[in-house]
Structures are given as C-alpha cells and as structure tokens.
Scaffold this active site. Structure first.
Site, PDB file in Angstrom:
ATOM      1  N   PHE A 100      14.866  82.490  77.613  1.00 35.44           N
ATOM      2  CA  PHE A 100      14.408  83.435  78.624  1.00 35.44           C
ATOM      3  C   PHE A 100      15.554  84.114  79.361  1.00 35.44           C
ATOM      4  O   PHE A 100      16.710  83.844  79.108  1.00 35.44           O
ATOM      5  CB  PHE A 100      13.395  82.806  79.570  1.00 35.44           C
ATOM      6  CG  PHE A 100      13.921  81.767  80.534  1.00 35.44           C
ATOM      7  CD1 PHE A 100      15.266  81.466  80.688  1.00 35.44           C
ATOM      8  CD2 PHE A 100      13.016  81.073  81.322  1.00 35.44           C
ATOM      9  CE1 PHE A 100      15.694  80.507  81.578  1.00 35.44           C
ATOM     10  CE2 PHE A 100      13.439  80.111  82.221  1.00 35.44           C
ATOM     11  CZ  PHE A 100      14.778  79.827  82.339  1.00 35.44           C
ATOM     12  N   GLU A 101      15.200  85.051  80.243  1.00 34.74           N
ATOM     13  CA  GLU A 101      16.171  85.853  80.985  1.00 34.74           C
ATOM     14  C   GLU A 101      17.037  86.659  80.038  1.00 34.74           C
ATOM     15  O   GLU A 101      18.195  86.938  80.334  1.00 34.74           O
ATOM     16  CB  GLU A 101      17.079  84.928  81.821  1.00 34.74           C
ATOM     17  CG  GLU A 101      16.386  84.375  83.033  1.00 34.74           C
ATOM     18  CD  GLU A 101      17.168  84.615  84.302  1.00 34.74           C
ATOM     19  OE1 GLU A 101      17.582  85.757  84.525  1.00 34.74           O
ATOM     20  OE2 GLU A 101      17.363  83.657  85.045  1.00 34.74           O
ATOM     21  N   GLY A 102      16.483  87.013  78.906  1.00 32.93           N
ATOM     22  CA  GLY A 102      17.282  87.711  77.909  1.00 32.93           C
ATOM     23  C   GLY A 102      17.777  86.703  76.900  1.00 32.93           C
ATOM     24  O   GLY A 102      18.570  85.850  77.255  1.00 32.93           O
TER      25      GLY A 102
END
Lengths: 240, 628
Positions: free
Chosen positions: B432-434
């Site tokens: 997540f978060e990229g």
C-alpha cells in the site's frame, strides 16, 4: 516497571545514571486523588511538588498534565540528593505546607525504589497534623476527612480534621493517562523553583549508607525421594 | 579528432566508446514524454542532483536538529503514549478478533492521537513532521492501530489540511482532530490501483450547479466501514482552455450523512486484521460544490500531494518495530543454548542481529532526515526522498521480521509469540501507499526527467555556440576517462562529514559520480524510450535509494560524533559497514547498466518471462518425461 537494577561497583548505591525515571506509582494515585477532589470542587487548587535535580521537572509536568494547577521544584542535586531521605523531604514538605497554607498534603504511601513508607508520617508529625495513611477511600465532609485505611486486619475507617496528611494506597483510584492535549496545555502552567535553604531546611542526613549489595543468587534446590531423606539432609546442613 | 585518439590510448575503453557516441548523439535532443506519473520539478530537494553526479551538501548536512523545547515536548509525549500501548493495547486479541475494541479506540482519541498534525487552532496537536515520525515509532507497536490512525490522518483528512479552504478546515477539522469523526481516503477502484489516473467514479454537476452527484465504487478503503468523512476522488467534466471538454479528476469531501453511501463487509486480510478495510459504493450521493478540495479538475495533484506527504513516516514506524524485535530476540538468543553455547555465540545468528541493527539505523536516519527536510520553511518537495524511505523501510522491515522469526525457530512460527503477527502485519508495507514497483519507477523517472531537462539545456547551449558549456562537458568526460579522483566536498578541509567517516564518504562520492555519468549515458542511449525499460529503471532506483541511505547515515553519525552523543562509536561502525556494503552493491548495479554489460541478463530474463506468460504456465517438460 521493568528496569534492570545494577549495584555500583563501589557498593555505595544503585546505578541511576541513564536509567529511565518516572513518577512513583503511588504518587500517581495521590495526584489523581487530588485532581479528583478538585473536580468535585472540594478543593480550590492542586500544587505538585518534587524534590531533586533538574530532571524532576518532567515528572512535575506529568502531574500538571494530569490536572494539577501549578508546580514547585525544590532543587536538590549532587551529594545532597544522594543522601536525601524521608526526613529531609518531610521537612521540606512541612515547610511548604505551612508556606502555601495547604489544607491537605497527599503523598503516595511509599516510593517503590526504597520502600521506606516514612515521608507521609514524618510530615504529619513535623506539622503536628492528623494523618490518614494507606488510604483506599477519601471523602471530604465539611472540615473533616473520612479515610478508609487498608490495614493488616482489614479496613479501618477514621475521621480526621483538616489540615491533614494523607497517603495513597493501591486501591484508592486508577490514575488517568496524561493526554497529549493536556500535556500541551500543561506547558503553560507555572513551575516555581526554590532551594531547601530558602525554606530553612537543613539537608544534612543522620543516616549513613555503609554498603549496598545485590541479594544473594538463589541456589539450586535438591529433590529428595522420601521424608527420611529430607530429615537426613536437613540434619546434615545443620537446619535441625 | 584528437580527442578520439587520446581516448583510444586510455585504458578504459568503455569511456572512450561513451565519448564517441556522445559526439554522435550530441545533436539528438533528450526530452522525456509527458508521463501519467506526474512530477513537477518544483523545488525538489536533495536527491535530484544525485542524478547529475552532484551532492547538494547544504540540503543534508548537518543532520537536521530540533530545538531543545521541541525535544522536551516530544519526549513528554512519548511516555504516556508508550504507557498506553503497553498497558491498554492487546495486539493479540485485536489480531484474533479482527477488530480494535471501542475502549482502545476511545483511549487513543482521548490521548489526542487522532489529530497529531491538525493545527492547534482546530483542536489538534499541531505537531511537525519530525514529531509525527517520533510518535509513529511507538504507534507502530500495533500494526492495525497504526494503519487505522494513518488512514484517518496521514491520508484521510490530509486533503483538507493541505488543500482545503479556510471554511472547509473550520467546518471539518475540529471533529476530526478529536476523533469524533473518523476519516478515510477513497481513491482506489477495482479497475484502478497503481494506475490511479484511470479511475472511473463519476461526479456529475446538477442542473442548478449547486451539487455534484457521485456514482461509482471504491475498494480497499481503510476505515471504510465506519468513516464519517471521506476524501473521494472522481471524474468531473471540465472545459479546457481550448474549449474541449475533458473528464478530469476532482477531490471531494464527502460526509456519510449525505446519503447514498454503502460500505461492504470487512475484508478478511492476512495482516493488520484489526484495521477495517472494505468496499465503499456511491449511488447518486449528493455533494455540495463547496466540498470540492482545491480546484475542479485538480484532484490528481491533490491525491499525489497527500500520498507524498505521509510516506516518510514508514521509516520511523519500521525502525520502531525493528528496535522492539531486536530487544525481544536478543533476550532469547542470549539465553537459549544449543550445542553447549548460547545462540548469540553463533556466527549466522550474530549476522541476523547485525542486519537488524543496520536496517533500523538506516531507516531511522533516512526518516528523520526526510522529516527534517520537510519541516524546513518553504515547504520543499521531498516526494522523491519520501518514496525512497518507503521502499527501503518496507523491504528492510520485511527482511528483518523474517530474520527475527528465524532466530526463534519453531517458537517464532507459533501464535504464542508475536513474531508471526509482525510478519503478517509487515507484508502490506510493500503494497500500500504506492507499491514498491510503482515507487521505483517514480524515483527513477523523476530524477531522470530532471537530469534530462538539465542535459537538454546544456546541449541547447552547446548548439548555440556556448563554448564554455561544451568545454566543461568535454573536460568532465576526459577527467572521468583518465580516472581523475572524485571530490564532491564531503571530506577534507571544508568537508561536512566527520573525518572518522572519511572512507565511507569517499565511497559515496565515487558512487555518486559513477551514477551521474551512468544516468547521462542511459539518457543518451535510450532517450524517450527509457520509460519502457523497467529493469533498467529498477536498478537506477535501487542505486539512488542506497545513495540517499548512505547520505543519511553519514550525516547522522557525523553529527553524533561532533556532539558526542552516547555510543557514537557504535553508530560509526554501523555507518561504515552499511556504506561499504551499499558501495559494492551500487557498483555491481551500475556495471550492469553499462552498454553491453555481460553482468546484465535482462534480455534473458525478459525472454523467460515472455515464454512463460505466453503459455501461462511453467514451460519445461517434466524431467521424467521420455521421448521414446
């Protein structure tokens, strides 16, 4: 409170350098009780006091964050601090109680590092005030305080006149967490700074610590098969 | 040309080839296409100049410090939060029940942890990025709580914070800071994960131009099941300057109370099980036009800014977790005996502790360096650095947790110990978060775009007849070819690195110079098509991450020595060990990036992948098969 305690190599005391310090748990309970009494409007103002080197201001700030109105830091450091014991602290508290015209002095019943259980009692004696120690319940009734005390035989209820000294026991209350917003508000509260000399207190200790040792390491036990074996072994090492 | 003959005589034939090819390619303009990953070289901080082989000393040296007052303040915060987490948070139960108990959530709200970065005037704590990172170290003790809090404030309400109007801030922030309302960030859709710009949720303006109607569905939304307020991204029709109608992304503040919002059932996840993750659907949800964040059509930029601003804290969160693991594991290694010795006396076990210590050290150093840079006035764009911190920390964390579990062997594998939970909780960090793949592309391409612009500029100057620039470039190439020693100002008289770390600083300088010329090389060789070369960009990103890590580590330990911090010689040891390791890794990758490098097997790798993916199965015949 998991801290590995080590005795100094010269056996003069315990290593306190670099060890995390925090408010004595019984004192937390005392602060919580004071703040509660203020919230119930029985008292007007709560002053948090600590004696010691500069680091104690952190502890005072925690008390302020829990709800005390202002703090007093009595500066004691170096040799005086190492020699400081319940009598010296009691003298300081007595002087402050008189100076501030306090109606109550609330302390933890004992500190968990030395387990002395003397400061509260000595303070009361120096002030010639009544004392309610090992309190598990405190109720203010007009000019008197009803204290339920935890004693070996059970619970004892006493009624004492104010001004008085109380010491907090474990079941008095559950201290609140100092929330971050309160910590920030506490920054604006004042902490006054003074020295024992300002209060006319002489810090000379009448007690000299000769030696500090770690408790002896536990020896392994020995299992025996029968009662006769047990009796024989006990006789052999001179216990019976 | 005389230069050619000189080069033919020099020992490094490779550089010679580069120079002649330069002469040929000097006329080719190097521009990079408009990529979907939008980056603006606004005022990018430190890392961009590494792509040019330059070290921007002033950005990273000395290591950022906070004032005494701020330090006292943050220390006074740490104690109560730690106390709360050790006494009131039952991580095992949270993981088992896949739920954070309401009492625990309330405790967190009362502590003030829901509004760490919301300004004081709106009821928050108004803490800086550095302080946020410090608290993150403690909050990361429980993965589910960390993610719930992060989803709420690092991304959920961040949009209002950084791009909202005064009215929006005054209306929404107070209840969000106290935790009365919880926020969520709604960008990802079933068809649009990494490719965030392709989202399909639509917001159509009503006839009276007062309301937008939201239609679409989002997935993987943390806090989606109970959030009262969501930052939702949807496509809106925008009329461009040229009169052409386009569908551009806009950011909206959407209250659950608006109606038309349904949340799906919570996802049954591998880790961070206490964090609520679900689908959120919008069915003609009415959103007043006042709730647009920023400009209509400017939503993508808002989304990227939000994500970029929260990333760096993964470094401190990761290091907090590893430090805890080191304590727990060391206890065990120091008492468990096999073959008559403590585990801690065996080399392979010792190596694990060295790996964990180094990783924690690097993560901390990078996180606080980045946070310190972000806290500087002028709001520099540290998105590149933050992305690097995230990639390093997520992968380092994963490795360290695995090693810690390994030390405990069979015990580590059971649920009686928290290691398996840390492992499961950790795995999401790479996703997540990229995703780390996307972030590597971002890291590499942002830098190369910047370098490309500068190089194009220089080539233009050369074509215009600016002899100075031409000579400078030629001079540099000659210098490289003849093996001139690299000096970027880190060591020596005015050096910013402490003499005790001079060796490692020299290694960093060498790497940076090599990196700069390799980047230039790649740009000449590939030009626009570099965007397609993921395996090359991956190595570029990995080298850059190491360079930033080395910088952070040298900066931090230089400061520690200079001010005489406790145990600074251990820091020097960690710094030197890490830098040497990274130096050799970088050299290997950079070698692989040279033209026709035999160490580079990319062609084979791609071929294997092609053949496997064509058949969508393992291709080889079974080893037991016969042909007769």
């Amino acid at each position: 409170y998991i801290v590995t305690i080590r005795v100094k190599p010269d056996h003069s005391g315990v290593v306190t350098d670099g060890v995390k310090h925090s408010m004595n748990p019984f004192c937390e309970i005392a602060v919580e009780e004071a703040v509660k009494l203020k919230e119930k409007k029985f008292i007007k103002e709560v002053v948090a006091v600590s004696c010691g080197p500069t680091q104690v201001t952190e502890t005072i700030r925690t008390a302020l964050a829990m709800g005390c109105d202002r703090g007093i830091h009595v500066e004691v450091s170096g040799k005086d601090y190492e020699a400081m014991g319940p009598l010296q602290i009691a003298k300081i508290f007595a002087a402050l109680a008189k100076k501030e015209e306090a109606s109550l002095v609330i302390l933890g019943k004992q500190a968990i590092d030395d387990d002395c259980n003397q400061t509260g009692q000595m303070t009361a004696a120096l002030l010639d005030w009544p004392q309610g120690t090992f309190a598990s319940e405190v109720t203010i009734d007009g000019e008197k305080v009803k204290v339920v005390r935890e004693i070996d035989g059970g619970l004892e209820t006493i009624k004492i006149s104010m001004p008085a000294v109380l010491t907090a026991d474990l079941r008095l209350n559950t201290p609140r967490y100092a929330t971050l917003p309160n910590i920030m508000k506490a920054k604006k509260k004042k902490i006054a700074n003074m020295k024992p000399a300002d209060l006319g207190v002489d810090m000379v200790s009448r007690v000299e610590v000769l030696r500090v040792d770690e408790p002896p390491t536990r020896l392994a036990g020995v299992k025996v098969e029968t009662v006769d074996d047990l009796v024989a072994k006990l006789k052999a090492n001179g216990t019976i | 040309m005389n230069i050619n003959r000189l080069i033919a005589l020099s020992k490094s034939v490779q550089f010679g080839k580069i120079l002649t090819s330069n002469a040929r390619h000097a006329t080719k303009e190097v521009t990079l296409p408009n990529r979907t990953i939008r980056t603006h070289a606004r005022n990018l901080a430190y890392a961009k100049d590494l792509f040019l082989g330059k070290v921007n000393k002033a950005e990273c040296f000395p290591y950022p410090e906070i004032g005494n007052e701020e330090l006292e303040e943050i220390n006074s915060f740490v104690a109560p939060v730690e106390k709360f987490f050790t006494e009131e948070v039952d991580s095992k139960r949270i993981d088992h029940e896949a739920k954070i108990p309401p009492e625990t959530l309330n405790g967190l709200k009362e502590l003030g942890l829901f509004g760490i970065q919301v300004p004081e005037e709106y009821g928050g704590l108004g803490l800086s990025n550095t302080m946020y990172a410090r608290l993150g170290e403690i909050i990361s003790l429980d993965g589910s709580i960390a993610v719930t809090l992060a989803a709420h404030q690092a991304i959920g309400l961040k949009g209002i914070l950084i791009a909202g109007s005064e009215e929006q801030k005054a209306k929404y922030l107070p209840k969000l800071a106290s935790g009365e309302h919880v926020a969520a960030f709604c960008l990802t859709e079933p068809g649009s994960g990494s490719d965030a710009a392709s989202i399909q949720t639509k917001a159509t303006l009503s006839e009276d131009r007062k309301t937008y109607l939201l239609n679409g569905s989002k997935i993987w939304i943390s806090n989606g099941g109970f959030a009262d307020l969501m930052t939702v991204f949807a496509r809106t029709e925008v009329v461009g300057e040229d009169g052409v109608k386009k569908d551009k992304i806009t950011a909206f503040i959407v209250e659950r109370a608006f109606g038309g919002i349904t949340s799906g059932k919570p996802e049954d996840k591998l880790g961070i099980r206490g964090s609520n993750t679900c689908e959120v659907s919008f069915d003609n949800c009415p959103v007043p036009v006042e709730n647009v964040i920023g400009e209509v059509g400017g939503g993508f930029k808002v989304a990227m800014n939000i994500l970029n601003s929260g990333r760096f804290s993964m470094g401190s969160a990761g290091s907090g977790m590893i430090k805890k693991l080191i304590e727990m594991t060391a206890e065990y290694a120091g008492s468990r005996k096999q073959f008559g010795k403590n585990l801690s006396e065996f080399g392979m076990i010792q190596e694990k502790f060295a790996v964990m210590a180094q990783n924690a050290f690097v993560m901390e150093s990078m996180a606080y360096l980045t946070a310190g840079m972000m806290d500087r006035p002028g709001v520099p764009d540290c998105s590149l650095e933050a992305a690097m911190v995230k990639v390093f920390s997520s992968e380092g964390g994963w490795i360290c947790v695995s090693e810690a579990l390994q030390v405990l062997g069979g015990l580590g594998y059971t649920k009686n110990y928290p290691y398996e939970r840390y492992l499961r909780d950790c795995r999401i960090l790479l996703i997540f978060e990229g995703t780390n793949e996307i972030l590597r592309m971002y890291i590499a391409l942002t830098g190369m775009q910047y370098a490309g612009k500068i190089l194009t500029g220089k080539i233009k100057e050369m074509k215009k007849g600016n002899v100075g620039v031409a000579l400078e470039m030629l001079g540099r190439k000659l210098g490289d070819a003849l093996g001139r020693k690299v000096d970027l100002g880190l060591t020596g008289m005015d050096g910013v690195v402490h003499p005790g770390l001079a060796d490692s600083a020299k290694k960093l300088e060498q790497n940076v110079a090599h990196f700069g010329s390799t980047v230039e090389n790649l740009l000449y060789r590939y030009g626009k098509t570099i965007v397609e070369e993921q395996l090359i960009l991956k190595r570029v990103a990995d080298v850059l991450i190491n360079l930033y890590a080395m910088t952070a580590v040298l900066s931090r330990s230089s400061r520690s020595i200079s001010i005489g911090l406790r145990n600074h010689d251990h820091e020097v040891l960690l710094a030197n060990t890490f830098c040497t390791d990274a130096f050799f890794k970088n050299n290997y990758w950079l070698t692989q990036l040279q033209r026709n490098s035999p160490e580079n097997q990319d062609e084979n790798i791609k071929k294997i992948a092609r053949e496997v993916l064509e058949k969508r199965t393992y291709v080889c015949s079974h080893p037991l098969d016969r042909t007769f």
